[in-house]
Design a protein around this motif. Sequence first.
Motif, PDB file in Angstrom:
ATOM      1  N   THR A  97      -2.769  -0.046 -11.700  1.00 57.44           N
ATOM      2  CA  THR A  97      -1.433  -0.354 -12.103  1.00 57.44           C
ATOM      3  C   THR A  97      -0.097  -0.004 -11.151  1.00 57.44           C
ATOM      4  N   LEU A  98      -0.660   0.956 -10.263  1.00 54.16           N
ATOM      5  CA  LEU A  98       0.569   0.945  -9.235  1.00 54.16           C
ATOM      6  C   LEU A  98       0.526  -0.170  -8.139  1.00 54.16           C
ATOM      7  N   GLY A  99      -0.610  -0.732  -8.088  1.00 60.15           N
ATOM      8  CA  GLY A  99      -0.575  -1.874  -7.091  1.00 60.15           C
ATOM      9  C   GLY A  99      -0.018  -3.126  -7.782  1.00 60.15           C
ATOM     10  N   ALA A 114       0.811  -1.183   0.074  1.00 59.44           N
ATOM     11  CA  ALA A 114      -0.039   0.023   0.037  1.00 59.44           C
ATOM     12  C   ALA A 114       0.800   1.384   0.112  1.00 59.44           C
ATOM     13  N   SER A 115       1.971   1.152   0.923  1.00 57.00           N
ATOM     14  CA  SER A 115       2.866   2.457   0.769  1.00 57.00           C
ATOM     15  C   SER A 115       3.436   2.688  -0.549  1.00 57.00           C
ATOM     16  N   PHE A 116       4.031   1.837  -1.361  1.00 57.05           N
ATOM     17  CA  PHE A 116       4.515   2.057  -2.680  1.00 57.05           C
ATOM     18  C   PHE A 116       3.381   2.809  -3.690  1.00 57.05           C
ATOM     19  N   SER A 117       2.090   2.052  -3.462  1.00 54.40           N
ATOM     20  CA  SER A 117       1.297   2.680  -4.304  1.00 54.40           C
ATOM     21  C   SER A 117       0.833   3.978  -4.019  1.00 54.40           C
ATOM     22  N   ILE A 118       0.569   4.263  -2.864  1.00 48.77           N
ATOM     23  CA  ILE A 118       0.138   5.608  -2.309  1.00 48.77           C
ATOM     24  C   ILE A 118       1.216   6.741  -2.596  1.00 48.77           C
TER      25      ILE A 118
END
Length: 454
Positions: free
Chosen positions: A370-372, A148-152
């Motif tokens: 896509t970020l997820g 979640a951190s990378f995506s956010i």
Amino acid sequence: MLGDNMPENSDNADNEPANNTSNARKLSRNQILTLISTASLNFSSMICYSILGPFFPQEAVKKGVSNTVIGLIFGCFALFNFLSCLILGKYIVQLGAKYMFVTGLLISGVVTILFGLLDKAPDGPIFIVMCFLVRSVDAIGFGASITASFSILANAFPNNIATAMGCLEIFTGLGLVLGPPIGGLLYQTFGYEVPFITLGCFVLLLVPLNIIILPQYDSVPGKDTFWKLIMLPKIMIMCFTIFSLSSCLGFLDPTMSLFVTEKFHLKVGYVGLVFLGLALAYSLSSPLLGVISDKLPDLRKWLLIIGNLGTGVCFVMLGPVPLFQIESKLWLFILVLVLNGLCIGLTSIPVYPEMLSCAYENGFEDGLSTLGLISGLFSAMWSTGSFVGPTLGGFLSAKFNFQWAAAIQGLLPLLAGVLSLIYYIWEANTRKKRPSVKSTNSDVQEREPLLNGE
């Protein structure tokens, strides 16, 4: 400019027109809150992860655990982290990025405290089973938070992800720096339980903080899949690069403290200080490398290649390997760790934006879905390396010795560097044959600085 491309549910104050030059020069409210939240996760997760290194291997040996099993205990964290990252990365939109972030943080805090109570378990099989169980649950919580951190973070900083990640690696490095000496000193002063209970309570205090300050990022499910992403040749090489770096770092967890203690006769409290060389070099160089990666995206390929090859050489010299007939000295060991931290930073900072750029170039949708996928894949590959590194390290150290084990481990980043070099040469030749191909939107965006002072 940072006012652009913010989520639709951002505050009105965060959606100023792009031509408002005064607002373009500063971070939005949502971006500041996102940085605070992700920084708190980076710091807390790394400090909890790194406290094991200085004293847990010795404590486990007292409980009748072999070096190979110690490596498996470290490695099982990564195995379950791998599975959780792939699944949660796929369904991050349905579950909600903020919910995943906070829930994972809560789980990590609770199981860190439980890990501090394992010394009360009977020696032998029961202790080993409890270690595996607690580490596995902790891995699931960490997987949820980090995915979640990378995506956010990528959603909040679509134009400057490398710079943002580089700045946040200061807190990652700070956690890695403080974890070993704090864990070692608390263990030496108060015993096994206190380090875990203290840090577990600290993580739990961060849960309500992040519930309050972390912005909500919403999106709609996408049609792209992990399979489509992983089949891209560049993504394959980036995944192997992530795997090789993570396995190298994981290799050090069950092996380095034992080697330093036996070779240089250091006390447990001082063993943690040896870890500082790598962590400080990595964290202090990351912000600069992030800025370079965003401002000069064409240099990323060289950062990746040099970083991979340099990491391989550092592991060969860590012992050093007996072939060189160089006597192992404490000052040489620390110097190689410092250079290793710099080389790992050269490689790890450009990897995520390279994966993101590759996905957009190949038609993936621009959004949280896509970020997820990319965040889940990134975390899963990192976890795979974190499993193989300590497992292989424990086995090789028991079979041979630390010097040879480190040299064998160094073959992985050397191979990753060679594969990256071959791919980028092929890519350059292919693009020369297609000069009319236009640059993608993401390439243009990645050239925009995080704090546009120009």
